[in-house]
Design a protein around this motif. Structure first.
Motif, PDB file in Angstrom:
ATOM      1  N   LEU A   9       0.838  -1.190   0.000  1.00 18.07           N
ATOM      2  CA  LEU A   9       0.000   0.000   0.000  1.00 18.07           C
ATOM      3  C   LEU A   9       0.875   1.243   0.000  1.00 18.07           C
ATOM      4  CD1 LEU A   9      -2.527  -1.054   2.790  1.00 18.07           C
ATOM      5  CD2 LEU A   9      -2.868  -1.191   0.324  1.00 18.07           C
ATOM      6  N   ILE A  44      -7.236   3.490  -5.513  1.00 14.79           N
ATOM      7  CA  ILE A  44      -8.412   3.812  -4.714  1.00 14.79           C
ATOM      8  C   ILE A  44      -8.226   5.250  -4.249  1.00 14.79           C
ATOM      9  CG2 ILE A  44      -9.726   3.297  -2.630  1.00 14.79           C
ATOM     10  CD1 ILE A  44      -8.754   0.386  -2.955  1.00 14.79           C
ATOM     11  N   CYS A  48      -8.545   7.635  -9.311  1.00 19.15           N
ATOM     12  CA  CYS A  48      -8.981   6.341  -9.835  1.00 19.15           C
ATOM     13  C   CYS A  48      -9.317   6.365 -11.324  1.00 19.15           C
ATOM     14  CB  CYS A  48     -10.166   5.797  -9.035  1.00 19.15           C
ATOM     15  SG  CYS A  48     -11.668   6.766  -9.198  1.00 19.15           S
ATOM     16  N   THR A  67     -10.030  -3.927 -11.374  1.00 21.82           N
ATOM     17  CA  THR A  67     -10.406  -4.845 -10.297  1.00 21.82           C
ATOM     18  C   THR A  67      -9.259  -5.810 -10.055  1.00 21.82           C
ATOM     19  OG1 THR A  67     -12.723  -4.756 -11.007  1.00 21.82           O
ATOM     20  CG2 THR A  67     -12.115  -6.540  -9.548  1.00 21.82           C
ATOM     21  N   LEU A  75     -11.543  -6.461  -5.311  1.00 26.68           N
ATOM     22  CA  LEU A  75     -11.426  -5.069  -4.888  1.00 26.68           C
ATOM     23  C   LEU A  75     -11.476  -4.192  -6.127  1.00 26.68           C
ATOM     24  CD1 LEU A  75     -10.797  -3.259  -2.393  1.00 26.68           C
ATOM     25  CD2 LEU A  75      -8.392  -3.580  -2.935  1.00 26.68           C
ATOM     26  N   GLN A  76     -12.371  -3.192  -6.138  1.00 21.64           N
ATOM     27  CA  GLN A  76     -12.567  -2.343  -7.304  1.00 21.64           C
ATOM     28  C   GLN A  76     -11.850  -1.010  -7.160  1.00 21.64           C
ATOM     29  OE1 GLN A  76     -16.874  -2.132  -7.261  1.00 21.64           O
ATOM     30  NE2 GLN A  76     -16.944  -3.427  -9.078  1.00 21.64           N
ATOM     31  N   SER A  77     -11.366  -0.517  -8.299  1.00 16.71           N
ATOM     32  CA  SER A  77     -10.783   0.819  -8.338  1.00 16.71           C
ATOM     33  C   SER A  77     -11.925   1.826  -8.322  1.00 16.71           C
ATOM     34  CB  SER A  77      -9.953   0.985  -9.610  1.00 16.71           C
ATOM     35  OG  SER A  77      -9.483   2.300  -9.725  1.00 16.71           O
ATOM     36  N   CYS A  80     -13.597   5.411  -3.346  1.00 20.65           N
ATOM     37  CA  CYS A  80     -13.526   4.849  -1.994  1.00 20.65           C
ATOM     38  C   CYS A  80     -13.420   3.330  -2.121  1.00 20.65           C
ATOM     39  CB  CYS A  80     -14.745   5.253  -1.159  1.00 20.65           C
ATOM     40  SG  CYS A  80     -16.301   4.724  -1.845  1.00 20.65           S
ATOM     41  N   VAL A  81     -13.145   2.650  -1.043  1.00 20.00           N
ATOM     42  CA  VAL A  81     -12.973   1.199  -1.069  1.00 20.00           C
ATOM     43  C   VAL A  81     -14.304   0.540  -1.430  1.00 20.00           C
ATOM     44  CG1 VAL A  81     -12.372  -0.834   0.273  1.00 20.00           C
ATOM     45  CG2 VAL A  81     -11.133   1.282   0.629  1.00 20.00           C
ATOM     46  N   LYS A  82     -14.291  -0.275  -2.496  1.00 16.43           N
ATOM     47  CA  LYS A  82     -15.490  -0.996  -2.923  1.00 16.43           C
ATOM     48  C   LYS A  82     -15.102  -2.431  -3.251  1.00 16.43           C
ATOM     49  CE  LYS A  82     -18.418   2.613  -4.686  1.00 16.43           C
ATOM     50  NZ  LYS A  82     -19.193   3.086  -5.799  1.00 16.43           N
ATOM     51  N   PHE A  83     -15.996  -3.329  -2.880  1.00 13.84           N
ATOM     52  CA  PHE A  83     -15.786  -4.744  -3.145  1.00 13.84           C
ATOM     53  C   PHE A  83     -16.835  -5.230  -4.125  1.00 13.84           C
ATOM     54  CE2 PHE A  83     -14.237  -3.873   1.126  1.00 13.84           C
ATOM     55  CZ  PHE A  83     -12.950  -4.354   1.038  1.00 13.84           C
TER      56      PHE A  83
END
Length: 102
Positions: A9, A44, A48, A67, A75-77, A80-83
């Motif tokens: 990260l 992220i 993005c 992704t 985990l998606q670009s 904000c953090v999205k799954f």
């Protein structure tokens, strides 16, 4: 020995490149190799949707993806953090259907 599922990260692209350079340096000292074909980057945050130059590890490009799959979670670009759980749901329903049909 294998070191799978490592996640790096960084807050900046330059910071990520510096981390990759350090990983390459340490791997060289320890006679280890990275499989660059399995490496991916995802953004992220506010950048993005931006076009970012590929990262570099041992003179090989590391691509940016929309992704990534990490420990079975997609985990998606995005800003904000999205799954993405669609793949997991499909596998769940497929497993249930195979139980009901047997």
């Amino acid at each position: 020995m294998y070191a799978d599922d490592i996640l790096l990260l960084s807050q900046t692209v330059n910071g990520l490149q510096n981390t990759l350079d350090k990983c390459a340096e340490v791997a060289s000292i320890l006679s280890l190799e990275f499989n660059v074909t399995k490496l991916q980057c995802v953004v992220i945050g506010k950048m993005c949707k931006s076009e970012i130059m590929p990262m570099n590890l041992n003179d090989n490009d590391v691509i940016w993806c929309d992704t990534i799959k990490y420990l079975g979670v997609h985990l998606q670009s995005d800003r904000c953090v999205k799954f993405d759980i669609a793949h997991t749901k499909r596998n769940f329903y497929a497993a249930c259907n195979s139980i009901f049909l047997t």
